[in-house]
Motif scaffolding. Structure first.
Motif, mmCIF file in Angstrom:
data_model
loop_
_atom_site.group_PDB
_atom_site.id
_atom_site.type_symbol
_atom_site.label_atom_id
_atom_site.label_comp_id
_atom_site.label_asym_id
_atom_site.label_seq_id
_atom_site.Cartn_x
_atom_site.Cartn_y
_atom_site.Cartn_z
ATOM 1 N N VAL A 1 41.713 38.652 32.659
ATOM 2 C CA VAL A 1 41.191 38.157 30.991
ATOM 3 C C VAL A 1 39.758 37.939 30.819
ATOM 4 C CG1 VAL A 1 43.606 36.988 31.470
ATOM 5 C CG2 VAL A 1 41.728 36.136 32.565
ATOM 6 N N ASP A 2 39.687 37.020 29.629
ATOM 7 C CA ASP A 2 38.518 37.253 29.254
ATOM 8 C C ASP A 2 37.348 35.856 29.800
ATOM 9 O OD1 ASP A 2 38.444 39.403 28.316
ATOM 10 O OD2 ASP A 2 38.989 39.144 26.653
ATOM 11 N N ALA A 3 38.999 34.891 30.947
ATOM 12 C CA ALA A 3 37.563 33.056 30.438
ATOM 13 C C ALA A 3 39.368 32.156 31.331
ATOM 14 C CB ALA A 3 37.912 32.369 28.814
ATOM 15 N N GLN A 4 38.423 31.423 32.351
ATOM 16 C CA GLN A 4 39.061 30.222 33.095
ATOM 17 C C GLN A 4 40.032 29.538 32.525
ATOM 18 O OE1 GLN A 4 37.582 26.753 35.534
ATOM 19 N NE2 GLN A 4 36.910 28.263 36.346
ATOM 20 N N LYS A 5 41.456 29.684 32.784
ATOM 21 C CA LYS A 5 42.215 28.885 32.067
ATOM 22 C C LYS A 5 42.860 30.197 30.820
ATOM 23 C CE LYS A 5 40.753 24.492 32.573
ATOM 24 N NZ LYS A 5 40.313 23.335 32.528
ATOM 25 N N TYR B 1 36.148 39.742 44.688
ATOM 26 C CA TYR B 1 36.797 40.976 44.613
ATOM 27 C C TYR B 1 35.599 41.744 44.218
ATOM 28 C CZ TYR B 1 37.629 45.756 41.882
ATOM 29 O OH TYR B 1 37.944 46.409 40.773
ATOM 30 N N ASP B 2 34.293 41.713 44.467
ATOM 31 C CA ASP B 2 33.162 42.245 44.257
ATOM 32 C C ASP B 2 33.243 42.433 45.805
ATOM 33 O OD1 ASP B 2 32.475 41.488 41.883
ATOM 34 O OD2 ASP B 2 30.615 40.508 42.410
ATOM 35 N N TYR B 3 33.273 41.407 47.001
ATOM 36 C CA TYR B 3 33.424 41.726 48.348
ATOM 37 C C TYR B 3 34.291 43.027 48.767
ATOM 38 C CZ TYR B 3 33.369 41.574 53.386
ATOM 39 O OH TYR B 3 33.679 41.991 54.538
ATOM 40 N N LEU B 4 35.100 42.929 48.336
ATOM 41 C CA LEU B 4 35.885 44.112 48.514
ATOM 42 C C LEU B 4 35.747 45.060 47.803
ATOM 43 C CD1 LEU B 4 39.778 42.173 47.576
ATOM 44 C CD2 LEU B 4 38.342 42.496 50.166
ATOM 45 N N LYS B 5 34.722 45.335 47.518
ATOM 46 C CA LYS B 5 34.084 47.294 46.787
ATOM 47 C C LYS B 5 33.410 47.458 47.452
ATOM 48 C CE LYS B 5 32.629 45.557 42.992
ATOM 49 N NZ LYS B 5 31.676 45.978 41.377
ATOM 50 N N THR B 6 32.883 46.663 48.590
ATOM 51 C CA THR B 6 31.915 46.549 49.381
ATOM 52 C C THR B 6 32.911 47.291 50.621
ATOM 53 O OG1 THR B 6 31.963 45.287 50.509
ATOM 54 C CG2 THR B 6 30.445 45.049 48.821
ATOM 55 N N LEU B 7 34.141 47.325 50.657
ATOM 56 C CA LEU B 7 34.166 47.468 52.540
ATOM 57 C C LEU B 7 35.176 48.848 51.525
ATOM 58 C CD1 LEU B 7 37.617 44.878 52.793
ATOM 59 C CD2 LEU B 7 35.206 45.313 53.808
ATOM 60 N N LEU C 1 40.243 33.975 39.497
ATOM 61 C CA LEU C 1 39.331 33.832 40.563
ATOM 62 C C LEU C 1 37.932 34.269 39.459
ATOM 63 C CD1 LEU C 1 40.887 34.596 43.451
ATOM 64 C CD2 LEU C 1 40.251 32.434 42.702
ATOM 65 N N SER C 2 36.953 33.703 39.625
ATOM 66 C CA SER C 2 35.405 35.281 38.990
ATOM 67 C C SER C 2 35.250 36.276 40.091
ATOM 68 C CB SER C 2 34.503 34.022 38.953
ATOM 69 O OG SER C 2 34.166 33.539 40.418
ATOM 70 N N PRO C 3 35.012 37.382 39.586
ATOM 71 C CA PRO C 3 34.792 38.051 40.296
ATOM 72 C C PRO C 3 33.694 38.298 41.615
ATOM 73 C CG PRO C 3 35.014 39.237 38.079
ATOM 74 C CD PRO C 3 34.578 37.951 38.019
ATOM 75 N N PRO D 1 31.416 41.429 34.723
ATOM 76 C CA PRO D 1 31.222 40.305 35.484
ATOM 77 C C PRO D 1 31.561 38.414 35.271
ATOM 78 C CG PRO D 1 29.483 41.558 36.007
ATOM 79 C CD PRO D 1 30.448 42.217 34.953
ATOM 80 N N ASP D 2 32.030 38.422 33.764
ATOM 81 C CA ASP D 2 32.093 37.251 33.599
ATOM 82 C C ASP D 2 33.537 37.045 32.812
ATOM 83 O OD1 ASP D 2 32.459 39.450 30.983
ATOM 84 O OD2 ASP D 2 31.419 38.434 30.128
#
Length: 354
Positions: free
Chosen positions: A340-344, A207-213, A172-174, A135-136
């Motif tokens: 990756v672990d962080a934005q940018k 990504y979280d939405y795609l997991k529901t398809l 992009l965050s999940p 999630p992070d």
């Protein structure tokens, strides 16, 4: 007293009028002047438009199509018809001048090897080793891209102009609520935020939405048709476009990725094109479909040996709006996709990008 004849009684033929009147000036603008005025107009629009969150990727046929400039030039202005608002915002780095679009030979597509090709592509997708983001964490995609800028100018209707190929990076965050985009020359210097609270669906997925398809191809395709109904194109073309939009700048679970390809193969009009090049010059095989409204063919390109996704291309196959067949309107290449672990932050780098 001698009366003059009224204007209604006077009669001059066209040839005589042409002799009496001075020769008309040439109202056409040079291509360079056209582009300068275009950039000036877009800068003025940007100053007055309210800030908005840019989309995660450029819409098809991004930026502008020029319109005949004769009347506008006489009035001292150039009017342009915007297709989308996905151009750059105010930026300290100059936008590179557009270049003439490449022209390629149009290779016919075939359904003869469609089923076998799709199964190889789906098999490769199902063993993708990109791990599921926490999630992070962030999904990182680096691409080389080129999109349509101007279909023609009034001075030279034979030229179609595109952006020179350039690098574009997305984080992009999940859950899709946080993101960042860097595209030097086309976005603000240093990048722009993609933060959004938009409710997710197949047209704007996380990504979280795609997991529901569903991962059953028939059930997945049915859902795509339902959620894209009335989106302004034919149902089949809209479904194909929607699947394609999930391939470039997103990460999908491996089983869903395989299901997407199998679902796409069930859309009428999908064919295999044997020889296609992405924006990085890599040659591959493609799944493709012609948009009957616009006359261009969208091609998803895969490595011929590994069947990994490489990028996409859009080629005009039927002349429309002054665009010649064989014109490459859009070309992309996915150069890197990772978690990756962080934005940018870039893969393999310590800390974040500046």
């Amino acid at each position: 007293m001698i009366r003059k004849k009224s204007r209604r009684e006077e009669s001059l033929d066209h040839a005589e009028l042409a002799r009496l009147l001075p020769a008309p000036g040439d109202p056409h603008l040079s291509l360079d002047r056209h582009l300068v005025l275009e950039e000036h107009l877009m800068n003025e629009i940007r100053r007055t438009e309210p800030a908005s969150v840019p989309s995660h990727r450029p819409a098809r046929r991004a930026l502008l199509i020029g319109v005949p400039a004769t009347a506008a030039a006489l009035a001292g202005a150039l009017w342009l018809t915007p297709l989308t608002t996905s151009g750059s915002s105010d930026t300290a780095t100059p936008t590179p001048p557009p270049v003439e679009a490449p022209i390629v030979r149009i290779e016919p597509g075939s359904t003869a090897q469609l089923a076998a090709t799709v199964e190889r592509i789906a098999a490769a997708a199902s063993v993708d080793d990109t791990h599921e983001p926490d999630p992070d964490q962030y999904i990182y995609v680096k691409s080389k891209v080129s999109y349509l800028t101007v279909s023609h100018t009034d001075t030279d209707r034979s030229k179609t102009l595109v952006q020179p190929p350039h690098i574009r990076e997305v984080w992009l965050s999940p859950d899709g609520k946080q993101g960042w985009l860097e595209e030097p020359g086309y976005r603000s210097e240093g990048g722009v935020t993609l933060d959004s609270d938009t409710e997710r669906d197949v047209n704007s997925p996380s990504y979280d939405y795609l997991k529901t398809l569903p991962t059953d191809p028939d059930a997945l395709l049915k859902k795509i048709y339902e959620e894209t109904e009335g989106r302004g194109n034919s149902p089949d073309q809209q479904a194909f476009t929607t699947v394609g939009d999930l391939l470039d700048e997103q990460l999908a679970p491996a089983k869903l990725n395989a299901a997407l390809y199998r679902a796409a193969a069930r859309i009428p009009g999908v064919v295999v094109v044997e020889h296609v090049k992405d924006a990085a010059g890599r040659e591959g095989i493609a799944l493709a479909r012609v948009d009957q409204q616009s006359g261009d063919r969208t091609e998803w390109i895969f490595d011929r040996r590994t069947y990994a996704y490489l990028g996409s291309r859009a080629v005009q196959v039927k002349e429309a709006n002054g665009i010649k067949p064989g014109t490459v309107l859009e070309n992309t290449a996915v150069l890197e996709r990772a978690v990756v672990d962080a934005q940018k932050q870039r893969p393999g780098a310590q800390g974040t990008a500046t």
